[in-house]
Motif scaffolding. Structure first.
Motif, PDB file in Angstrom:
ATOM      1  N   THR A 486       0.802  -1.232   0.000  1.00 56.18           N
ATOM      2  CA  THR A 486       0.000   0.000   0.000  1.00 56.18           C
ATOM      3  C   THR A 486       0.834   1.281   0.000  1.00 56.18           C
ATOM      4  O   THR A 486       0.310   2.350  -0.290  1.00 56.18           O
ATOM      5  N   GLY A 487       2.126   1.169   0.365  1.00 55.76           N
ATOM      6  CA  GLY A 487       2.938   2.369   0.498  1.00 55.76           C
ATOM      7  C   GLY A 487       2.809   3.026   1.853  1.00 55.76           C
ATOM      8  O   GLY A 487       3.424   4.059   2.123  1.00 55.76           O
ATOM      9  N   MET A 488       1.998   2.430   2.747  1.00 56.61           N
ATOM     10  CA  MET A 488       1.798   2.964   4.097  1.00 56.61           C
ATOM     11  C   MET A 488       1.888   1.830   5.112  1.00 56.61           C
ATOM     12  O   MET A 488       1.632   0.671   4.782  1.00 56.61           O
ATOM     13  N   THR A 489       2.254   2.159   6.334  1.00 56.58           N
ATOM     14  CA  THR A 489       2.197   1.178   7.406  1.00 56.58           C
ATOM     15  C   THR A 489       0.729   0.976   7.799  1.00 56.58           C
ATOM     16  O   THR A 489      -0.119   1.830   7.495  1.00 56.58           O
ATOM     17  N   PRO A 490       0.397  -0.130   8.486  1.00 55.84           N
ATOM     18  CA  PRO A 490      -0.987  -0.319   8.940  1.00 55.84           C
ATOM     19  C   PRO A 490      -1.488   0.840   9.796  1.00 55.84           C
ATOM     20  O   PRO A 490      -2.650   1.247   9.680  1.00 55.84           O
ATOM     21  N   SER A 491      -0.611   1.398  10.653  1.00 60.26           N
ATOM     22  CA  SER A 491      -1.024   2.529  11.500  1.00 60.26           C
ATOM     23  C   SER A 491      -1.362   3.747  10.658  1.00 60.26           C
ATOM     24  O   SER A 491      -2.359   4.439  10.911  1.00 60.26           O
ATOM     25  N   GLN A 492      -0.536   4.022   9.655  1.00 58.50           N
ATOM     26  CA  GLN A 492      -0.804   5.160   8.769  1.00 58.50           C
ATOM     27  C   GLN A 492      -2.105   4.945   7.997  1.00 58.50           C
ATOM     28  O   GLN A 492      -2.880   5.879   7.785  1.00 58.50           O
ATOM     29  N   ARG A 495      -5.051   5.643  10.284  1.00 60.62           N
ATOM     30  CA  ARG A 495      -5.243   7.085  10.487  1.00 60.62           C
ATOM     31  C   ARG A 495      -5.852   7.746   9.266  1.00 60.62           C
ATOM     32  O   ARG A 495      -6.740   8.603   9.377  1.00 60.62           O
ATOM     33  N   SER A 496      -5.398   7.343   8.067  1.00 62.98           N
ATOM     34  CA  SER A 496      -5.947   7.923   6.850  1.00 62.98           C
ATOM     35  C   SER A 496      -7.413   7.547   6.670  1.00 62.98           C
ATOM     36  O   SER A 496      -8.223   8.333   6.196  1.00 62.98           O
TER      37      SER A 496
END
Length: 501
Positions: A486-492, A495-496
């Motif tokens: 996804t290009g993001m961590t699960p936490s990011q 939040r998104s």
């Protein structure tokens, strides 16, 4: 923690190795297992192991052939060969292919664990040599720069296969650029920006009175003297003036540099300027009628006319696009239309997995020409439209896709699925990719990641629970795969998702 892939055609031997070794004490985790060299090589691209432990005698692609392929394409991976054959010729060939350890069966636990610790020490030493000065958007406001002018260059790193390869290439690129930057202008600072995909990296240039021209000259000299040809494609942002920089300004410069870099899809040189690629942006109104007709035909389920219109839009409209904006707009609209079609046919997950790379903001960077992009879009369009024939005849591959969607939380592997459907694993991998334009391993990962995104978006549970629910026993490894996908961590991502509610 380093990742290891265990390869042996005998399942009980694989399981014995996996169950007997004290992996965590060695600083290693098992990220996968494979029944032959061919399946192992496919899994390397997916799971990115640092160490491969392989039998030498296997049907099809044996351990030596696997080692040869790894040495050619993943030279940083450490290889341990385990064999029941104390054969000098085999050992000599293994050394030629960079095999670090050659152990005889039955291998003792202490012997393999000692080899693992030795290889981990080598990997750690390699990683420390790749370190470069970094800066991030959330730290840039605290940084005291020597100059008052800022510019970002973004590079496309082709043939990047995993994180270790990427770190090595970035380090070499930084050294080449830093050498020429200092020669071009005294006091010119250079920082690696730890934001971007695995195939794209950005550097922040900071100096007094710096201009695009000075950076261009430094790039030109670096390319001719030190820079690898594979890293030659580069996009330049505009120049920002000021003694300090805000996070938003840094992100804006990076966006400009990446947009400029996307211009490489049109060819015509190896350096692209943001100011020039944006001059070509045109009105998108000319596509309105075709998109409306595409929608109407999908509602009417007029498949033949729909197929013809899709081909016309891909071959003529997409191939004839003259700007980055047009290409991104058209690909996005075509994907939206194909997902709408697949939803009506009951294959939405398949389509989301097929198109997840093309839905990333920097997808254009992965194509060397507009013609290649159009070719891929045509293939994927045909794949989606072929779903309308599903259910009219028995199709083992369709049943396998359904099985993955229903059992994604279980311990799935190509070998396991091949055994369940009485197929050879190598044959299944080949046929699945030919029919679906994606490997079975990547399909399994895609289904799991789409489920994970849904769980996290719905606040179904914490990251550990989401990992377990999607078939990952290690939350750290789950986070690594999720970020790659996804290009993001699960936490990011969580939040998104919360912000968009």
């Amino acid at each position: 923690m380093y990742g290891a892939l265990v390869v042996d055609d005998e399942k009980y031997i694989r399981r014995s190795i996996i169950n007997r070794i004290h992996w965590k004490e060695c600083g290693v985790e098992v990220v996968g297992e494979a029944a032959d060299g061919r399946e192992a090589f496919d899994m390397i691209a997916l799971n990115q192991p640092d160490i491969v432990i392989t039998d030498i005698r296997m049907p099809g692609t044996d351990g030596l052939r696997l080692s040869e392929k790894i040495a050619a394409e993943y030279p940083h991976i450490r290889i341990i060969i385990i064999s029941a054959y104390n054969d000098f010729d085999y050992a000599r060939k293994a050394i030629r292919y960079g095999v670090r350890e050659y152990l005889l069966k039955p291998v003792a636990e202490e012997e393999l664990e000692t080899a693992l610790r030795r290889l981990c020490a080598e990997l750690e030493a390699d990683q420390s040599s790749y370190q470069v000065p970094e800066i991030s958007p959330d730290s840039v406001e605290k940084k005291k720069f020597k100059g008052d002018s800022f510019l970002i260059t973004s590079f496309f790193l082709s043939e990047i296969r995993d994180e270790a390869c990427c770190e090595e290439r970035i380090s070499k690129l930084y050294q080449a650029l830093a050498l020429q930057a200092e020669a071009e202008q005294e006091g010119l600072e250079l920082f690696f920006l730890r934001e971007g995909s695995g195939e794209q990296c950005s550097f922040l240039w900071a100096g007094k009175g710096m201009t695009e021209r000075k950076v261009y000259l430094a790039l030109k000299k670096a390319r001719s003297e030190d820079m690898e040809e594979r890293s030659a494609s580069v996009g330049l942002s505009g120049v920002l003036q000021g003694e300090s920089m805000k996070e938003a300004q840094l992100l804006k410069l990076q966006s400009e540099a990446v947009t400029a870099l996307k211009g490489k899809i049109f060819g015509g040189g190896q350096v692209w300027y943001f100011s020039k690629v944006t001059q070509k942006e045109a009105s998108l109104e000319k596509y309105k009628n075709d998109l409306l007709q595409l929608y109407e035909l999908s509602v009417q389920e007029d498949w033949e006319k729909l197929k013809l219109l899709l081909k016309e839009m891909i071959i003529y409209k997409l191939s004839g696009a003259a700007s980055v904006l047009e290409l991104e707009f058209l690909v996005g609209e075509l994907i939206f239309a194909l997902e709408r079609i697949s939803r009506r046919l009951g294959y939405l997950y398949e389509t989301r997995v097929l198109f997840h790379d093309l839905k990333k903001s920097d997808f254009l960077l992965r194509f060397e020409s507009v013609e290649k992009l159009a070719s891929v879009m045509e293939e994927l369009s045909d794949t989606v439209l072929s779903y309308r024939c599903g259910g009219k005849r028995y199709d083992a591959l369709e049943e396998i896709r359904d099985y993955v969607q229903q059992h994604f939380a279980e311990d799935l592997s190509v070998a396991h699925i091949a055994g369940k459907y009485h197929m050879n694993a190598a044959y299944l991998s080949t046929v699945f990719k030919e029919r679906n334009n994606i490997s079975l391993s990547a399909y399994i990962e895609g289904v799991r990641m789409e489920k994970a995104k849904k769980f996290l978006r719905q606040d179904w549970g914490n990251i550990t629970e989401a990992a377990l629910a999607t078939g990952y026993s290690d939350s750290n490894y789950f986070t690594k795969v999720f970020k790659k996908y996804t290009g993001m961590t699960p936490s990011q991502w969580k939040r998104s998702a919360e912000t968009s509610k």
